[in-house]
Design a protein around this motif. Structure first.
Motif, short mmCIF file in Angstrom:
data_model
loop_
_atom_site.label_atom_id
_atom_site.label_comp_id
_atom_site.label_asym_id
_atom_site.label_seq_id
_atom_site.Cartn_x
_atom_site.Cartn_y
_atom_site.Cartn_z
N LEU A 1 35.90 51.66 39.46
CA LEU A 1 37.17 51.15 38.94
C LEU A 1 37.04 49.66 38.68
O LEU A 1 36.20 48.98 39.28
CB LEU A 1 38.31 51.40 39.93
CG LEU A 1 38.74 52.84 40.19
CD1 LEU A 1 39.74 52.89 41.33
CD2 LEU A 1 39.33 53.47 38.93
N TRP A 2 37.90 49.16 37.79
CA TRP A 2 37.98 47.72 37.55
C TRP A 2 39.09 47.13 38.42
O TRP A 2 40.25 47.48 38.26
CB TRP A 2 38.28 47.45 36.07
CG TRP A 2 37.10 47.68 35.18
CD1 TRP A 2 36.83 48.80 34.45
CD2 TRP A 2 36.02 46.78 34.95
NE1 TRP A 2 35.66 48.66 33.78
CE2 TRP A 2 35.13 47.43 34.05
CE3 TRP A 2 35.71 45.50 35.39
CZ2 TRP A 2 33.95 46.82 33.61
CZ3 TRP A 2 34.54 44.90 34.96
CH2 TRP A 2 33.68 45.55 34.08
N ARG A 3 38.71 46.27 39.36
CA ARG A 3 39.68 45.61 40.22
C ARG A 3 40.17 44.34 39.53
O ARG A 3 39.36 43.50 39.12
CB ARG A 3 39.06 45.24 41.57
CG ARG A 3 40.07 44.71 42.59
CD ARG A 3 39.37 44.23 43.83
NE ARG A 3 38.63 43.00 43.57
CZ ARG A 3 37.76 42.45 44.41
NH1 ARG A 3 37.50 43.05 45.55
NH2 ARG A 3 37.14 41.33 44.11
N ALA A 4 41.48 44.22 39.40
CA ALA A 4 42.09 43.08 38.70
C ALA A 4 42.73 42.14 39.71
O ALA A 4 43.61 42.55 40.46
CB ALA A 4 43.13 43.58 37.70
N ARG A 5 42.30 40.88 39.69
CA ARG A 5 42.85 39.87 40.58
C ARG A 5 43.16 38.60 39.80
O ARG A 5 42.56 38.34 38.75
CB ARG A 5 41.89 39.53 41.72
CG ARG A 5 41.80 40.58 42.81
CD ARG A 5 40.95 40.11 43.96
NE ARG A 5 40.99 41.06 45.07
CZ ARG A 5 40.36 40.87 46.24
NH1 ARG A 5 39.63 39.78 46.44
NH2 ARG A 5 40.45 41.77 47.19
#
Length: 412
Positions: free
Chosen positions: A381-385
């Motif tokens: 998954l792409w973790r967005a921060r």
């Protein structure tokens, strides 16, 4: 809700507990008597990391879960997302049965559709019963079939005294649980779905041009709170499952039977305060950083170490010397560096585009977008921060975010 002092919270908690101690017998509170109002109270506080029980009052007595039921609905939705059975963009058809559920609701029309992502946000924030029924029907074929899935999952998680009959928590005499079981479910949601838990921190979401705020007032009223769920029906009183993190320790608190929402919130905050006091470092020492993380150091050892940590006094410049720009003291510099090391996590996405878009919406108020590909059980998954924030900026960003958001302390 205005902030209350720790002493006030604990006095309220003690008063409530003292009151119910005269009303609640030691014997198991049968659900058939829950309507009377004298046997609705139960509470449980647990260290989410160690499992240590910090407080329990009728923790195994049967209670009506009300909308805490939606925590299990979301658990199964998160599982379906992980297994690829649905995506957040999957459209769910709303049946006549789902549309007919009583409020709280989104007022969905029979035959219309809603995405899985919007349905989950509606469950977390507005506690929408029509969205819960629609989601349950989509995942289980029917709401009754989904309720059986919920009960089987409860048994698998160790929730031995819980039975579900619907996806929303609407009144049903056979739908029962316990404070201990709900704490178990809270901990499993946090542990099993770290990439999805940020849903429970959402301050609200946009629905067809209308902003819908979260019913969980502890998110704004209690320092460190980041979820989980409120609930209410007449038979249960005001319920709450809450989680908060302080100094790297996460506690979960569950309460049933509040007379009002405000009284419930004050009581749970008092229970959390008491719990954090119990897990604080022992007296006679302090917590110090080491290569392995924080460790407890005794008073004598701390006294021996402390001089090496104190900054050397700076010489006073001569009056005639040019005045150089003043350098901050070491502790101020450390504080300044830490101030910009907080981040907010706005979700984990299967595709890079939606992850970037979600982070950019939050970063419009400040901070830098950070995307990282992370491995989870179902794949990648792409973790967005959004990074480079102070603690206050991170929490303010999450309060203003119209979607999942979780403040992340330095090093977490």
């Amino acid at each position: 809700m205005p902030l209350l002092s720790r002493a006030t919270r604990w006095c309220l908690a003690c008063a409530a507990l003292l009151a119910v101690s005269f009303l609640v017998p030691v014997a198991l509170a049968a659900p058939s008597h829950a309507q009377s109002g004298d046997r609705r109270y139960a509470a449980f506080v647990q260290d989410a990391g160690t499992g240590e029980v910090l407080f329990a009052a009728d923790a195994d007595a049967l209670r009506y879960p009300a909308s805490l039921t939606k925590m299990m609905t979301l658990y199964l939705a998160f599982e379906a997302l992980r297994r690829g059975k649905v995506t957040e963009g999957t459209r769910i058809r709303v049946s006549r049965h789902a549309a007919s559920r009583p409020p709280s609701k989104l007022w969905l029309r029979a035959g219309s559709t809603i995405t899985v992502g919007d349905a989950m946000m509606a469950l977390v924030t507005k506690s929408a019963n029509d969205a819960a029924a629609a989601l349950g029907e989509h995942l289980g074929g029917s709401e009754a079939g989904f309720a059986r899935m919920m009960t089987r999952k409860a048994r698998a998680l160790g929730m031995s005294r819980t039975t579900f009959r619907n996806a929303s928590g609407l009144p049903d005499r056979k739908q029962v649980t316990t404070a201990r079981d709900i704490a178990t479910l809270s901990r499993r949601l946090i542990r099993d779905f770290p990439e999805r838990y940020a849903y429970f921190s959402a301050s609200g979401f946009d629905w067809r041009g209308q902003y819908i705020g979260n019913h969980n007032r502890l998110l704004a009223a209690y320092d460190g709170a980041d979820g989980i769920k409120t609930g209410y029906i007449d038979a249960s009183g005001f319920n709450l499952a809450a989680s908060a993190v302080r100094d790297g320790r996460r506690l979960v608190a569950v309460m049933f039977g509040g007379a009002t929402g405000a009284a419930r919130d004050a009581h749970v905050m008092a229970l959390l305060d008491r719990g954090f006091d119990q897990v604080a470092p022992p007296q006679g020492g302090t917590m110090m950083a080491s290569r392995g993380g924080l460790r407890f150091v005794g008073t004598a050892q701390a006294a021996a170490i402390a001089p090496a940590l104190r900054p050397m006094p700076r010489p006073v410049p001569r009056a005639e010397a040019p005045r150089a720009a003043a350098r901050p003291a070491p502790h101020q510099a450390r504080k300044a560096r830490a101030a910009g090391r907080w981040a907010v996590q706005v979700g984990a996405y299967a595709d890079r585009g939606p992850a970037r878009a979600a982070a950019q919406r939050v970063a419009a108020r400040g901070g830098a977008v950070e995307l990282r590909r992370v491995r989870v059980r179902s794949g990648w998954l792409w973790r967005a921060r959004v990074t480079g924030l102070s603690q206050g900026e991170a929490r303010q960003a999450c309060r203003a975010a119209r979607g999942p958001c979780m403040a992340v302390a330095p090093g977490r």
